[in-house]
Design a protein around this motif. Structure first.
Motif, PDB file in Angstrom:
ATOM      1  N   MET A   1      14.294  16.703 -30.864  1.00 18.76           N
ATOM      2  CA  MET A   1      14.771  15.623 -30.004  1.00 18.76           C
ATOM      3  C   MET A   1      15.868  14.846 -30.715  1.00 18.76           C
ATOM      4  N   LEU A   2      16.641  14.123 -29.942  1.00 20.31           N
ATOM      5  CA  LEU A   2      17.710  13.335 -30.533  1.00 20.31           C
ATOM      6  C   LEU A   2      17.121  12.174 -31.335  1.00 20.31           C
ATOM      7  N   THR A   3      17.898  11.715 -32.300  1.00 21.91           N
ATOM      8  CA  THR A   3      17.437  10.697 -33.239  1.00 21.91           C
ATOM      9  C   THR A   3      16.845   9.475 -32.545  1.00 21.91           C
ATOM     10  N   GLN A   4      17.516   8.979 -31.518  1.00 22.73           N
ATOM     11  CA  GLN A   4      17.057   7.745 -30.885  1.00 22.73           C
ATOM     12  C   GLN A   4      15.650   7.881 -30.319  1.00 22.73           C
ATOM     13  N   TYR A   5      15.287   9.087 -29.883  1.00 19.22           N
ATOM     14  CA  TYR A   5      13.963   9.271 -29.290  1.00 19.22           C
ATOM     15  C   TYR A   5      12.883   9.378 -30.365  1.00 19.22           C
ATOM     16  N   HIS A   6      13.214   9.975 -31.502  1.00 11.09           N
ATOM     17  CA  HIS A   6      12.259   9.966 -32.615  1.00 11.09           C
ATOM     18  C   HIS A   6      11.976   8.526 -33.045  1.00 11.09           C
ATOM     19  N   ILE A   7      13.019   7.719 -33.119  1.00 11.58           N
ATOM     20  CA  ILE A   7      12.855   6.315 -33.512  1.00 11.58           C
ATOM     21  C   ILE A   7      11.977   5.580 -32.504  1.00 11.58           C
ATOM     22  N   GLU A   8      12.279   5.757 -31.226  1.00 11.24           N
ATOM     23  CA  GLU A   8      11.522   5.069 -30.176  1.00 11.24           C
ATOM     24  C   GLU A   8      10.062   5.508 -30.151  1.00 11.24           C
ATOM     25  N   MET A   9       9.822   6.798 -30.315  1.00 12.98           N
ATOM     26  CA  MET A   9       8.442   7.299 -30.288  1.00 12.98           C
ATOM     27  C   MET A   9       7.636   6.768 -31.459  1.00 12.98           C
ATOM     28  N   ASN A  10       8.239   6.747 -32.640  1.00 15.89           N
ATOM     29  CA  ASN A  10       7.526   6.231 -33.807  1.00 15.89           C
ATOM     30  C   ASN A  10       7.132   4.773 -33.606  1.00 15.89           C
ATOM     31  N   ARG A  11       8.063   3.995 -33.098  1.00 16.58           N
ATOM     32  CA  ARG A  11       7.770   2.571 -32.917  1.00 16.58           C
ATOM     33  C   ARG A  11       6.719   2.365 -31.830  1.00 16.58           C
ATOM     34  N   GLU A  12       6.815   3.108 -30.747  1.00 18.93           N
ATOM     35  CA  GLU A  12       5.833   2.958 -29.674  1.00 18.93           C
ATOM     36  C   GLU A  12       4.428   3.330 -30.136  1.00 18.93           C
ATOM     37  N   ALA A  13       4.330   4.443 -30.850  1.00 18.35           N
ATOM     38  CA  ALA A  13       3.012   4.956 -31.229  1.00 18.35           C
ATOM     39  C   ALA A  13       2.425   4.271 -32.457  1.00 18.35           C
ATOM     40  N   LEU A  14       3.287   3.813 -33.368  1.00 14.04           N
ATOM     41  CA  LEU A  14       2.806   3.349 -34.674  1.00 14.04           C
ATOM     42  C   LEU A  14       3.098   1.889 -34.983  1.00 14.04           C
ATOM     43  N   GLY A  15       3.946   1.255 -34.177  1.00 18.54           N
ATOM     44  CA  GLY A  15       4.406  -0.089 -34.498  1.00 18.54           C
ATOM     45  C   GLY A  15       3.307  -1.104 -34.738  1.00 18.54           C
ATOM     46  N   GLU A  16       2.214  -0.998 -33.998  1.00 22.92           N
ATOM     47  CA  GLU A  16       1.130  -1.976 -34.145  1.00 22.92           C
ATOM     48  C   GLU A  16       0.257  -1.702 -35.365  1.00 22.92           C
ATOM     49  N   HIS A  17       0.395  -0.515 -35.941  1.00 26.92           N
ATOM     50  CA  HIS A  17      -0.504  -0.115 -37.027  1.00 26.92           C
ATOM     51  C   HIS A  17       0.086  -0.310 -38.423  1.00 26.92           C
ATOM     52  N   PHE A  18       1.403  -0.169 -38.555  1.00 20.16           N
ATOM     53  CA  PHE A  18       2.039  -0.176 -39.870  1.00 20.16           C
ATOM     54  C   PHE A  18       2.878  -1.428 -40.088  1.00 20.16           C
ATOM     55  N   SER A  19       3.050  -1.768 -41.357  1.00 26.52           N
ATOM     56  CA  SER A  19       3.993  -2.830 -41.693  1.00 26.52           C
ATOM     57  C   SER A  19       5.396  -2.357 -41.345  1.00 26.52           C
ATOM     58  N   GLU A  20       6.309  -3.295 -41.235  1.00 22.45           N
ATOM     59  CA  GLU A  20       7.682  -2.938 -40.886  1.00 22.45           C
ATOM     60  C   GLU A  20       8.312  -2.058 -41.960  1.00 22.45           C
ATOM     61  N   ARG A  21       8.054  -2.356 -43.229  1.00 19.21           N
ATOM     62  CA  ARG A  21       8.674  -1.541 -44.285  1.00 19.21           C
ATOM     63  C   ARG A  21       8.113  -0.122 -44.283  1.00 19.21           C
ATOM     64  N   ALA A  22       6.814   0.017 -43.999  1.00 22.22           N
ATOM     65  CA  ALA A  22       6.225   1.353 -43.925  1.00 22.22           C
ATOM     66  C   ALA A  22       6.812   2.128 -42.752  1.00 22.22           C
ATOM     67  N   LEU A  23       6.926   1.468 -41.606  1.00 28.68           N
ATOM     68  CA  LEU A  23       7.461   2.133 -40.421  1.00 28.68           C
ATOM     69  C   LEU A  23       8.906   2.562 -40.641  1.00 28.68           C
ATOM     70  N   GLN A  24       9.668   1.753 -41.345  1.00 24.24           N
ATOM     71  CA  GLN A  24      11.063   2.099 -41.616  1.00 24.24           C
ATOM     72  C   GLN A  24      11.159   3.360 -42.471  1.00 24.24           C
ATOM     73  N   ILE A  25      10.313   3.468 -43.481  1.00 23.00           N
ATOM     74  CA  ILE A  25      10.350   4.646 -44.356  1.00 23.00           C
ATOM     75  C   ILE A  25       9.849   5.883 -43.612  1.00 23.00           C
ATOM     76  N   ILE A  26       8.808   5.716 -42.814  1.00 21.20           N
ATOM     77  CA  ILE A  26       8.308   6.825 -41.994  1.00 21.20           C
ATOM     78  C   ILE A  26       9.417   7.338 -41.074  1.00 21.20           C
ATOM     79  N   THR A  27      10.092   6.421 -40.423  1.00 18.74           N
ATOM     80  CA  THR A  27      11.126   6.795 -39.458  1.00 18.74           C
ATOM     81  C   THR A  27      12.337   7.415 -40.142  1.00 18.74           C
TER      82      THR A  27
END
Length: 208
Positions: free
Chosen positions: A1-27
């Motif tokens: 998938m295009l980059t923007q959709y990977h970013i959006e999916m990660n935030r939708e699925a994981l945003g409530e679970h991880f710290s912002e710095r963790a989510l940034q590195i994951i993404t």
């Protein structure tokens, strides 16, 4: 998938679970799989060329890195976050680069909502009909040049990445199903780790 959709999916699925710095590195690790170096000789990153078994082994390998990192003392959790990002890229691309969505629609009511898709239907995952797009050089490269896309598609076979991919809404209504399946799979992968990790390891992993 295009980059923007990977970013959006990660935030939708994981945003409530991880710290912002963790989510940034994951993404970042997730989208880095699409760098030029990851496009050649790494079918497991994207489930290309029918590398289904290879892709599944890669996902299991990255999950193992996560566990090993969090068990080890003095190892930065960023190593586990990066492994999780790489794992998720492959898991998400599976739905965009295979005919999973088509097979799911065949098994279910074709008018079923994208919200209903099950990303882990066993009968589909084990089906001999399941396959992923093949990359045909040079036409699958030409495909990514938008003014030449229609020309490339005329020369590409129907089992090519160009014809099969669901990387963006331009590919039609099945893109919505691929996105929903990928988001659910992302949540599933996190839930699996929640079961595997001790409370202490999980706290370190989510960084909250």
């Amino acid at each position: 998938m295009l980059t923007q959709y990977h970013i959006e999916m990660n935030r939708e699925a994981l945003g409530e679970h991880f710290s912002e710095r963790a989510l940034q590195i994951i993404t970042t690790a997730n989208i880095n799989q699409d760098r030029l170096a990851g496009q050649f000789g790494h079918d497991e990153y994207h489930f290309d060329n029918n590398a289904i078994d290879k892709g599944n082994r890669y996902i299991n390998e990255q999950r193992g890195y996560i566990l090993a990192t969090l068990i080890g003392a003095g190892v930065s959790p960023s190593v586990a976050w990066s492994a999780f990002g790489r794992l998720l890229h492959s898991a998400q691309d599976f739905y965009a680069h295979s005919n999973y969505v088509t097979l799911w629609l065949d098994e279910n009511n074709a008018s079923s909502s994208a919200l209903e898709i099950d990303p882990l239907t066993k009968s589909i995952l084990l089906s001999p009909k399941l396959h992923t797009g093949k990359v045909y050089f040079p036409m699958d490269v030409v495909y990514f040049i938008k003014p030449l896309r229609s020309f490339a598609l005329k020369l590409l076979p129907k089992d090519s990445h160009g014809w099969m991919n669901l990387d963006s809404p331009e590919q039609g209504f099945k893109f919505d199903y691929a996105i929903r399946a990928a988001v659910k799979r992302t949540k599933h992968e996190f839930e699996l780790l929640q079961k595997l990790l001790t409370p202490e390891m999980l706290a370190k992993f989510v960084d909250k």
